[in-house]
Design a protein around this motif. Structure first.
Motif, PDB file in Angstrom:
ATOM      1  N   PHE A   1       0.774  -1.228   0.000  1.00 40.23           N
ATOM      2  CA  PHE A   1       0.000   0.000   0.000  1.00 40.23           C
ATOM      3  C   PHE A   1       0.807   1.281   0.000  1.00 40.23           C
ATOM      4  N   GLU A   2       2.128   1.197   0.065  1.00 44.61           N
ATOM      5  CA  GLU A   2       2.948   2.400  -0.037  1.00 44.61           C
ATOM      6  C   GLU A   2       3.510   2.480  -1.448  1.00 44.61           C
ATOM      7  N   PRO A   3       3.466   3.635  -2.074  1.00 43.96           N
ATOM      8  CA  PRO A   3       3.982   3.748  -3.443  1.00 43.96           C
ATOM      9  C   PRO A   3       5.490   3.505  -3.478  1.00 43.96           C
ATOM     10  N   ALA A   4       5.910   2.839  -4.505  1.00 44.09           N
ATOM     11  CA  ALA A   4       7.338   2.567  -4.672  1.00 44.09           C
ATOM     12  C   ALA A   4       8.042   3.823  -5.167  1.00 44.09           C
ATOM     13  N   VAL A   5       9.214   4.070  -4.647  1.00 42.07           N
ATOM     14  CA  VAL A   5      10.022   5.201  -5.076  1.00 42.07           C
ATOM     15  C   VAL A   5      11.171   4.624  -5.889  1.00 42.07           C
ATOM     16  N   THR A   6      11.241   5.012  -7.143  1.00 42.18           N
ATOM     17  CA  THR A   6      12.295   4.483  -7.995  1.00 42.18           C
ATOM     18  C   THR A   6      13.175   5.607  -8.499  1.00 42.18           C
ATOM     19  N   ALA A   7      14.407   5.274  -8.780  1.00 47.66           N
ATOM     20  CA  ALA A   7      15.354   6.262  -9.277  1.00 47.66           C
ATOM     21  C   ALA A   7      15.302   6.374 -10.794  1.00 47.66           C
ATOM     22  N   THR A   8      14.723   5.382 -11.435  1.00 48.57           N
ATOM     23  CA  THR A   8      14.665   5.402 -12.895  1.00 48.57           C
ATOM     24  C   THR A   8      13.273   5.818 -13.355  1.00 48.57           C
ATOM     25  N   PRO A   9      13.185   6.565 -14.436  1.00 47.91           N
ATOM     26  CA  PRO A   9      11.877   6.968 -14.931  1.00 47.91           C
ATOM     27  C   PRO A   9      11.153   5.785 -15.563  1.00 47.91           C
ATOM     28  N   SER A  10       9.862   5.937 -15.700  1.00 47.79           N
ATOM     29  CA  SER A  10       9.068   4.870 -16.308  1.00 47.79           C
ATOM     30  C   SER A  10       9.335   4.782 -17.805  1.00 47.79           C
ATOM     31  N   ARG A  11       8.909   3.686 -18.406  1.00 43.03           N
ATOM     32  CA  ARG A  11       9.080   3.531 -19.852  1.00 43.03           C
ATOM     33  C   ARG A  11       8.313   4.602 -20.623  1.00 43.03           C
ATOM     34  N   ALA A  12       7.133   4.929 -20.147  1.00 41.96           N
ATOM     35  CA  ALA A  12       6.336   5.939 -20.834  1.00 41.96           C
ATOM     36  C   ALA A  12       7.081   7.270 -20.881  1.00 41.96           C
ATOM     37  N   ALA A  13       7.724   7.624 -19.785  1.00 46.77           N
ATOM     38  CA  ALA A  13       8.476   8.873 -19.748  1.00 46.77           C
ATOM     39  C   ALA A  13       9.645   8.836 -20.725  1.00 46.77           C
ATOM     40  N   SER A  14      10.294   7.684 -20.849  1.00 45.42           N
ATOM     41  CA  SER A  14      11.430   7.612 -21.770  1.00 45.42           C
ATOM     42  C   SER A  14      10.973   7.688 -23.224  1.00 45.42           C
ATOM     43  N   ARG A  15       9.769   7.184 -23.517  1.00 47.89           N
ATOM     44  CA  ARG A  15       9.258   7.276 -24.890  1.00 47.89           C
ATOM     45  C   ARG A  15       8.961   8.718 -25.269  1.00 47.89           C
ATOM     46  N   VAL A  16       8.505   9.497 -24.323  1.00 48.06           N
ATOM     47  CA  VAL A  16       8.170  10.889 -24.596  1.00 48.06           C
ATOM     48  C   VAL A  16       9.425  11.679 -24.933  1.00 48.06           C
ATOM     49  N   ARG A  17      10.517  11.397 -24.255  1.00 49.02           N
ATOM     50  CA  ARG A  17      11.746  12.157 -24.450  1.00 49.02           C
ATOM     51  C   ARG A  17      12.581  11.675 -25.621  1.00 49.02           C
ATOM     52  N   ARG A  18      12.272  10.542 -26.164  1.00 48.85           N
ATOM     53  CA  ARG A  18      13.094   9.980 -27.236  1.00 48.85           C
ATOM     54  C   ARG A  18      12.997  10.839 -28.496  1.00 48.85           C
ATOM     55  N   ALA A  19      14.127  11.125 -29.074  1.00 47.06           N
ATOM     56  CA  ALA A  19      14.174  11.953 -30.280  1.00 47.06           C
ATOM     57  C   ALA A  19      13.786  11.121 -31.500  1.00 47.06           C
ATOM     58  N   ALA A  20      13.415  11.822 -32.560  1.00 44.79           N
ATOM     59  CA  ALA A  20      13.076  11.144 -33.815  1.00 44.79           C
ATOM     60  C   ALA A  20      14.328  10.495 -34.381  1.00 44.79           C
ATOM     61  N   PRO A  21      14.175   9.381 -35.082  1.00 43.89           N
ATOM     62  CA  PRO A  21      15.353   8.722 -35.651  1.00 43.89           C
ATOM     63  C   PRO A  21      16.075   9.633 -36.634  1.00 43.89           C
ATOM     64  N   ARG A  22      17.391   9.499 -36.664  1.00 45.17           N
ATOM     65  CA  ARG A  22      18.203  10.339 -37.553  1.00 45.17           C
ATOM     66  C   ARG A  22      18.072   9.854 -38.989  1.00 45.17           C
ATOM     67  N   GLN A  23      18.104  10.787 -39.904  1.00 45.17           N
ATOM     68  CA  GLN A  23      18.102  10.465 -41.335  1.00 45.17           C
ATOM     69  C   GLN A  23      19.524  10.105 -41.734  1.00 45.17           C
ATOM     70  N   ARG A  24      19.667   9.029 -42.476  1.00 43.67           N
ATOM     71  CA  ARG A  24      21.008   8.673 -42.963  1.00 43.67           C
ATOM     72  C   ARG A  24      21.387   9.541 -44.141  1.00 43.67           C
ATOM     73  N   ARG A  25      22.597  10.031 -44.116  1.00 43.95           N
ATOM     74  CA  ARG A  25      23.066  10.858 -45.234  1.00 43.95           C
ATOM     75  C   ARG A  25      23.622   9.964 -46.330  1.00 43.95           C
ATOM     76  N   VAL A  26      23.329  10.345 -47.530  1.00 47.03           N
ATOM     77  CA  VAL A  26      23.864   9.644 -48.690  1.00 47.03           C
ATOM     78  C   VAL A  26      25.029  10.487 -49.204  1.00 47.03           C
ATOM     79  N   PRO A  27      26.226   9.878 -49.338  1.00 48.30           N
ATOM     80  CA  PRO A  27      27.374  10.646 -49.838  1.00 48.30           C
ATOM     81  C   PRO A  27      27.088  11.214 -51.232  1.00 48.30           C
ATOM     82  N   ALA A  28      27.642  12.373 -51.513  1.00 53.87           N
ATOM     83  CA  ALA A  28      27.385  13.066 -52.772  1.00 53.87           C
ATOM     84  C   ALA A  28      27.885  12.253 -53.959  1.00 53.87           C
ATOM     85  N   ASP A  29      28.985  11.541 -53.817  1.00 55.86           N
ATOM     86  CA  ASP A  29      29.522  10.780 -54.944  1.00 55.86           C
ATOM     87  C   ASP A  29      28.770   9.470 -55.191  1.00 55.86           C
ATOM     88  N   ALA A  30      27.947   9.042 -54.282  1.00 54.19           N
ATOM     89  CA  ALA A  30      27.175   7.810 -54.445  1.00 54.19           C
ATOM     90  C   ALA A  30      25.921   8.041 -55.284  1.00 54.19           C
TER      91      ALA A  30
END
Length: 86
Positions: free
Chosen positions: A56-85
């Motif tokens: 009945f006592e709430p757990a205190v954790t040092a790590t954030p929840s998964r939901a919180a980490s999903r919110v902060r996650r940045a968009a995937p990086r775009q891969r650059r294509v070399p100009a000579d390719a």
């Protein structure tokens, strides 16, 4: 001197308003404090108090929840294509 009763799995489940199987599973996984006098599972009054705090006592954790980490996650990086390719 007052003798407080040690509870069985059924009595603890009723007291905590949970299923008997839930208590049994937690005892098997050693997640609930308990005693085994003569091989039978029993809960001493101090065990019951510890279980109440644990449930009945709430757990205190040092790590954030998964939901919180999903919110902060940045968009995937775009891969650059070399100009000579191209």
């Amino acid at each position: 001197m007052t003798s407080e009763k040690w509870l069985t799995i059924d009595e603890l489940a009723e007291l905590m308003n949970v299923k008997r199987s839930w208590v049994r599973d937690k005892v098997t996984a050693r997640l609930l404090p308990h005693r085994r006098p003569s091989g039978a599972v029993r809960f001493a009054p101090e065990d019951v108090e510890a279980i109440k705090k644990q449930l009945f006592e709430p757990a205190v954790t040092a790590t954030p929840s998964r939901a919180a980490s999903r919110v902060r996650r940045a968009a995937p990086r775009q891969r650059r294509v070399p100009a000579d390719a191209a």
